[in-house]
Design a protein around this motif. Structure first.
Motif, PDB file in Angstrom:
ATOM      1  N   PHE A 292       1.024  -1.048   0.318  1.00 30.26           N
ATOM      2  CA  PHE A 292       0.104   0.175   0.136  1.00 30.26           C
ATOM      3  C   PHE A 292       1.096   1.318   0.112  1.00 30.26           C
ATOM      4  CE2 PHE A 292       0.696   1.294   3.983  1.00 30.26           C
ATOM      5  CZ  PHE A 292       0.866  -0.607   4.978  1.00 30.26           C
TER       6      PHE A 292
ATOM      7  N   ASP B 243     -12.427   1.420   6.293  1.00 34.48           N
ATOM      8  CA  ASP B 243     -12.547   1.725   5.063  1.00 34.48           C
ATOM      9  C   ASP B 243     -12.291   0.160   4.420  1.00 34.48           C
ATOM     10  OD1 ASP B 243     -13.513   4.695   5.919  1.00 34.48           O
ATOM     11  OD2 ASP B 243     -10.662   4.743   5.372  1.00 34.48           O
ATOM     12  N   VAL B 244     -11.657  -0.525   5.162  1.00 34.15           N
ATOM     13  CA  VAL B 244     -10.373  -1.863   4.057  1.00 34.15           C
ATOM     14  C   VAL B 244      -9.658  -0.939   3.730  1.00 34.15           C
ATOM     15  CG1 VAL B 244     -10.652  -3.872   2.758  1.00 34.15           C
ATOM     16  CG2 VAL B 244     -12.920  -3.270   4.334  1.00 34.15           C
ATOM     17  N   GLN B 245      -9.683  -0.005   2.727  1.00 38.66           N
ATOM     18  CA  GLN B 245      -8.469  -0.158   2.650  1.00 38.66           C
ATOM     19  C   GLN B 245      -7.626   0.631   3.442  1.00 38.66           C
ATOM     20  OE1 GLN B 245      -7.893  -0.816  -1.105  1.00 38.66           O
ATOM     21  NE2 GLN B 245      -9.068  -1.355  -1.036  1.00 38.66           N
ATOM     22  N   PHE B 246      -6.487   0.780   3.293  1.00 33.82           N
ATOM     23  CA  PHE B 246      -5.306   1.441   4.248  1.00 33.82           C
ATOM     24  C   PHE B 246      -5.399   2.627   4.035  1.00 33.82           C
ATOM     25  CE2 PHE B 246      -2.689  -3.248   5.396  1.00 33.82           C
ATOM     26  CZ  PHE B 246      -4.312  -3.492   5.743  1.00 33.82           C
ATOM     27  N   THR B 247      -5.684   3.787   3.016  1.00 36.70           N
ATOM     28  CA  THR B 247      -5.193   4.808   2.418  1.00 36.70           C
ATOM     29  C   THR B 247      -5.571   5.797   2.975  1.00 36.70           C
ATOM     30  OG1 THR B 247      -5.784   3.907   0.134  1.00 36.70           O
ATOM     31  CG2 THR B 247      -4.549   6.281   0.306  1.00 36.70           C
ATOM     32  N   ARG B 248      -6.402   6.046   4.116  1.00 33.76           N
ATOM     33  CA  ARG B 248      -6.948   7.407   4.595  1.00 33.76           C
ATOM     34  C   ARG B 248      -6.281   6.724   6.207  1.00 33.76           C
ATOM     35  NH1 ARG B 248     -13.291   9.197   7.190  1.00 33.76           N
ATOM     36  NH2 ARG B 248     -13.303   6.977   7.095  1.00 33.76           N
TER      37      ARG B 248
END
Lengths: 258, 258
Positions: free
Chosen positions: B85, B153-158
């Motif tokens: 990521f 979010d599941v996505q780590f970006t934030r």
């Protein structure tokens, strides 16, 4: 105003694109376009320059599942808050450059046509009602995605981060109301995506507010606003175009990476 | 050799850190440190300069669940392939700078001490057996994470992308065998993480091969190699330190963002 970045063989610079379809020319400007524009006097027919990615963003922030019909086709809901992910700056290419299919690593690479917002000012914690103040302009984007790797990894980074997986262009339109524009994607001339930006679930001011509450945005940074329904595969040899009303058409061929 | 980036109040530059603990000084160098080093003759006691992030990376590629005991504490397996990521360049800070807790957006911000690899050469498709050739050096990193947002979010970006969420430093050690180094994280002097880099499931050459098969790496780009077990929360007012044998200790205070 349409701002392009281009190469003449003798150098690289920004310019203003003027003239009607087929008769465009580029008037070169000094330095960068954030701020008062000064023309150098140099002028080229568009057909005689090579367009480059209109910006070299420090970061590309992309939004997942932001059209309800695309969220449905992916088997999910529109997230309550915008879902953000990043594409690396090394994935950015311009109009006319080739998308390199990572054969051997992926067997399913999809196009995703999107409206891209280019940031014009250093900013953080921008309230939605002031978001337009930090927008430099708009361009077309293709959020190219290795769909098989996206499913495998869950995290989107690898699937969407390959070199050449972020075509942007052909130029930046700085004078545009982005709220209800037709957006289409074609592959080899066949229509594959057709929607309107009025269908964005989280609109551009909401996206800018959300992203800038997390990370400082820098002039040239890009926010991809999400793709509508109709995503599908690309093959080596295909020509993919993303067209947005009032901006223009971004076209890229697909080549094998090796 | 230890390469630092520092500010004297009169300017910012790179330098070589020499001397033993408490008696270090920085010898300034011309330009950047990728290539032959030329000293300017300027020399400062370390205590009289302000250390900055030792690099301004174009991208920070991070690896998820790369220590088996951390994968277990997170309730998952070590992925068969490295899980990548991105953290935005705007999240990078240096030793001594403050981590800004985004109060109002997160109620659970964790430290994650990690060994960071700094890339020294433009490269793509680097075979594991040649990976060491593209390494400039190693530094300490803290992959600060809003754990509640990561889960949401599941996505780590934030969760991992907030400004100040990527402390790096205090400097880059260019001469080091990274294969079996003690790594510790302390909060207010209490030991919270203690492991060895020999426990990395995907080792550094494998990570460089994997990442560079996706995206071109640029001098100064950083790969965070993953965190061992023992992650836990930070509070406003805490002082968090990541120490790695042979490199040094990266210390940052936590402040409220507002």
């Amino acid at each position: 105003m349409r701002i392009a970045r281009f190469s003449t063989g003798e150098g690289v610079g920004f310019g203003v694109v003027e003239g009607g379809p087929g008769e465009e020319f580029v008037s070169a400007i000094s330095g960068h376009p954030f701020g008062p524009i000064q023309f150098t006097g140099e002028r080229h027919p568009l057909s005689q320059v090579r367009l480059l990615s209109p910006m070299l963003p420090s970061k590309v922030v992309a939004i997942g599942r932001n059209y309800a019909d695309h969220a449905r086709e992916m088997g999910g809901e529109v997230p309550e808050e915008p879902l953000i992910f990043l594409k690396p700056s090394t994935s950015v290419i311009g109009h006319g450059e080739a998308i390199a299919y990572p054969v051997g690593l992926s067997r399913r690479v999809d196009y995703e046509g999107e409206l891209a917002v280019v940031i014009g000012r250093l900013c953080r914690d921008v309230p939605a009602e002031r978001a337009r103040e930090v927008v430099f302009g708009y361009t077309c984007a293709n959020d190219v995605t290795a769909r098989d790797l996206q499913k495998k990894d869950v995290q989107f980074t690898r699937a969407k981060g390959f070199d050449t997986f972020c075509p942007l262009g052909p130029w930046i339109q700085t004078v545009l109301d982005p709220d209800d524009l037709a957006i289409t994607t074609t592959v080899n001339g066949e229509l594959r995506q057709s929607s309107r930006t009025s269908k964005l679930m989280h609109d551009i001011p909401a996206l800018i507010a959300h992203v800038s509450a997390v990370m400082t945005l820098i002039p040239g940074d890009v926010i991809l606003t999400g793709t509508p329904e109709g995503v599908g595969p690309l093959d080596v040899g295909d020509e993919v175009s993303v067209g947005i009303e009032g901006i223009g058409t971004l076209t890229n061929r697909v080549v094998s990476r090796d």
